[in-house]
Design a protein around this motif. Sequence first.
Motif, PDB file in Angstrom:
ATOM      1  N   TRP A 157       0.911  -1.160   0.000  1.00  0.00           N
ATOM      2  CA  TRP A 157       0.000   0.000   0.000  1.00  0.00           C
ATOM      3  C   TRP A 157       0.945   1.203   0.000  1.00  0.00           C
ATOM      4  O   TRP A 157       1.319   1.697   1.060  1.00  0.00           O
ATOM      5  CB  TRP A 157      -0.869  -0.063   1.257  1.00  0.00           C
ATOM      6  CG  TRP A 157      -2.014   0.882   1.311  1.00  0.00           C
ATOM      7  CD1 TRP A 157      -2.052   2.155   0.830  1.00  0.00           C
ATOM      8  CD2 TRP A 157      -3.297   0.620   1.908  1.00  0.00           C
ATOM      9  NE1 TRP A 157      -3.284   2.706   1.079  1.00  0.00           N
ATOM     10  CE2 TRP A 157      -4.066   1.787   1.736  1.00  0.00           C
ATOM     11  CE3 TRP A 157      -3.869  -0.465   2.559  1.00  0.00           C
ATOM     12  CZ2 TRP A 157      -5.372   1.893   2.219  1.00  0.00           C
ATOM     13  CZ3 TRP A 157      -5.159  -0.350   3.036  1.00  0.00           C
ATOM     14  CH2 TRP A 157      -5.913   0.797   2.872  1.00  0.00           C
ATOM     15  N   PRO A 158       1.364   1.618  -1.219  1.00  0.00           N
ATOM     16  CA  PRO A 158       2.495   2.549  -1.310  1.00  0.00           C
ATOM     17  C   PRO A 158       2.313   3.868  -0.575  1.00  0.00           C
ATOM     18  O   PRO A 158       3.277   4.386  -0.013  1.00  0.00           O
ATOM     19  CB  PRO A 158       2.661   2.799  -2.813  1.00  0.00           C
ATOM     20  CG  PRO A 158       1.681   1.931  -3.508  1.00  0.00           C
ATOM     21  CD  PRO A 158       0.828   1.224  -2.506  1.00  0.00           C
ATOM     22  N   ASP A 159       1.075   4.444  -0.560  1.00  0.00           N
ATOM     23  CA  ASP A 159       0.979   5.761   0.081  1.00  0.00           C
ATOM     24  C   ASP A 159       0.436   5.682   1.508  1.00  0.00           C
ATOM     25  O   ASP A 159       0.026   6.690   2.068  1.00  0.00           O
ATOM     26  CB  ASP A 159       0.159   6.729  -0.790  1.00  0.00           C
ATOM     27  CG  ASP A 159      -1.175   6.134  -1.180  1.00  0.00           C
ATOM     28  OD1 ASP A 159      -1.451   4.988  -0.739  1.00  0.00           O
ATOM     29  OD2 ASP A 159      -1.938   6.792  -1.900  1.00  0.00           O
ATOM     30  N   PHE A 160       0.474   4.505   2.102  1.00  0.00           N
ATOM     31  CA  PHE A 160       0.034   4.396   3.503  1.00  0.00           C
ATOM     32  C   PHE A 160       1.107   5.051   4.393  1.00  0.00           C
ATOM     33  O   PHE A 160       2.292   4.938   4.113  1.00  0.00           O
ATOM     34  CB  PHE A 160      -0.151   2.918   3.901  1.00  0.00           C
ATOM     35  CG  PHE A 160      -0.993   2.763   5.133  1.00  0.00           C
ATOM     36  CD1 PHE A 160      -2.366   2.697   5.042  1.00  0.00           C
ATOM     37  CD2 PHE A 160      -0.401   2.736   6.397  1.00  0.00           C
ATOM     38  CE1 PHE A 160      -3.146   2.597   6.191  1.00  0.00           C
ATOM     39  CE2 PHE A 160      -1.171   2.643   7.536  1.00  0.00           C
ATOM     40  CZ  PHE A 160      -2.550   2.567   7.435  1.00  0.00           C
ATOM     41  N   PRO A 161       0.682   5.751   5.494  1.00  0.00           N
ATOM     42  CA  PRO A 161       1.687   6.381   6.372  1.00  0.00           C
ATOM     43  C   PRO A 161       2.685   5.355   6.915  1.00  0.00           C
ATOM     44  O   PRO A 161       2.376   4.186   7.033  1.00  0.00           O
ATOM     45  CB  PRO A 161       0.848   6.944   7.530  1.00  0.00           C
ATOM     46  CG  PRO A 161      -0.548   6.933   7.069  1.00  0.00           C
ATOM     47  CD  PRO A 161      -0.682   5.955   5.953  1.00  0.00           C
ATOM     48  N   ARG A 162       3.870   5.830   7.255  1.00  0.00           N
ATOM     49  CA  ARG A 162       4.909   4.929   7.786  1.00  0.00           C
ATOM     50  C   ARG A 162       4.899   4.847   9.302  1.00  0.00           C
ATOM     51  O   ARG A 162       5.603   4.038   9.891  1.00  0.00           O
ATOM     52  CB  ARG A 162       6.287   5.390   7.286  1.00  0.00           C
ATOM     53  CG  ARG A 162       6.454   4.990   5.895  1.00  0.00           C
ATOM     54  CD  ARG A 162       7.582   5.411   5.089  1.00  0.00           C
ATOM     55  NE  ARG A 162       7.460   4.621   3.874  1.00  0.00           N
ATOM     56  CZ  ARG A 162       6.553   4.828   2.933  1.00  0.00           C
ATOM     57  NH1 ARG A 162       5.698   5.820   3.035  1.00  0.00           N
ATOM     58  NH2 ARG A 162       6.475   4.043   1.896  1.00  0.00           N
ATOM     59  N   GLU A 163       4.101   5.721   9.928  1.00  0.00           N
ATOM     60  CA  GLU A 163       4.038   5.763  11.396  1.00  0.00           C
ATOM     61  C   GLU A 163       2.929   4.853  11.908  1.00  0.00           C
ATOM     62  O   GLU A 163       1.971   4.590  11.193  1.00  0.00           O
ATOM     63  CB  GLU A 163       3.663   7.185  11.873  1.00  0.00           C
ATOM     64  CG  GLU A 163       4.505   8.298  11.314  1.00  0.00           C
ATOM     65  CD  GLU A 163       5.932   8.242  11.796  1.00  0.00           C
ATOM     66  OE1 GLU A 163       6.178   7.629  12.868  1.00  0.00           O
ATOM     67  OE2 GLU A 163       6.817   8.779  11.109  1.00  0.00           O
ATOM     68  N   ILE A 164       3.050   4.463  13.180  1.00  0.00           N
ATOM     69  CA  ILE A 164       1.922   3.802  13.845  1.00  0.00           C
ATOM     70  C   ILE A 164       0.803   4.838  13.900  1.00  0.00           C
ATOM     71  O   ILE A 164       1.027   5.969  14.341  1.00  0.00           O
ATOM     72  CB  ILE A 164       2.307   3.372  15.277  1.00  0.00           C
ATOM     73  CG1 ILE A 164       3.450   2.354  15.227  1.00  0.00           C
ATOM     74  CG2 ILE A 164       1.095   2.806  16.016  1.00  0.00           C
ATOM     75  CD1 ILE A 164       3.978   1.924  16.591  1.00  0.00           C
TER      76      ILE A 164
END
Length: 294
Positions: A157-164
């Motif tokens: 899911w390429p544009d999903f945030p990288r943070e929790i």
Amino acid sequence: MSLSKAAFTIDVEDGISIAMRDAFSKQSEQTDRVVRLTQRILSLLDEHKVKATFFILGKVAEKFPELIGEIAEEGHELGVHGYHHRQFFCMSRQEAFNEISCAKKLIEDISGQAVWGHRAPAFSITPETEWGLDVIAEAGFTYDSSIMPINGIRYGWPDFPREICKIKTPSGYELMEVPMSTIQILGRQMPVCGGGYLRFSPEWLTQKAFEMIIRERPAIVYVHPYELDTEPYPEYYFEELRKARFLKRNKMKSMWLNRKTVYPKLEMLLTNYEFDTMISLVQKRKTCQKMLKI
Ligand SMILES: [Zn+2]
């Protein structure tokens, strides 16, 4: 800048049984290798005084309930990794609900512990299966950790945030998501902290990538017990492998490469960095996050 704690996670499934079904369409029982290899990980964690999160396959819990009791007794967190290891792409909403809620109930009944977390087989929560997040919330999970924020071939899911982050699922439920760790290499986001990526990267690169991640956010390490398995598989596996086509045979053989390097890499990470369970990382962030509508 202070470094974030990382989480050490294990997807507990039997590699032989999954390979027999997914690669050769043959049903086979979970073998007791999953028990021995998981116990090896338990000893390693004990040596380093680290508490980890074990995402358990329902079929493993069903066949080896004493293993689940052992993990719980040692104070680790238990989560769900599906019941039959079915990817979300291959299930209806109802099937997915049954799959994960049956596994949750079984693991809770055996361990007497609450189960908060879920990880989908093969990171199969993607934009195409985002309905799965509704199902995960409906089944009573507090958090999910099934999204690989990359532009991958099989998943991602390429544009999903990288943070929790705290997300609102398509039907409006609240759920915490712990995306898998990636770093940018040559302009692309790449996973580095588990599976084949951990097996194939040299140790210095794993450490460098890990350092880069924890400067910004917790790194999420993931490993499967079978990745520590360096004994030959049983003859019935090789019988099927010999019958397989060239490409499949090579793909299956690649799953064996560099397995001997996994244990020392895990030792290096556990020696040098601080780890916590997934639920602790989630709880620390639960109150201070803005809601994200996906
Ligand atoms: Zn799996």
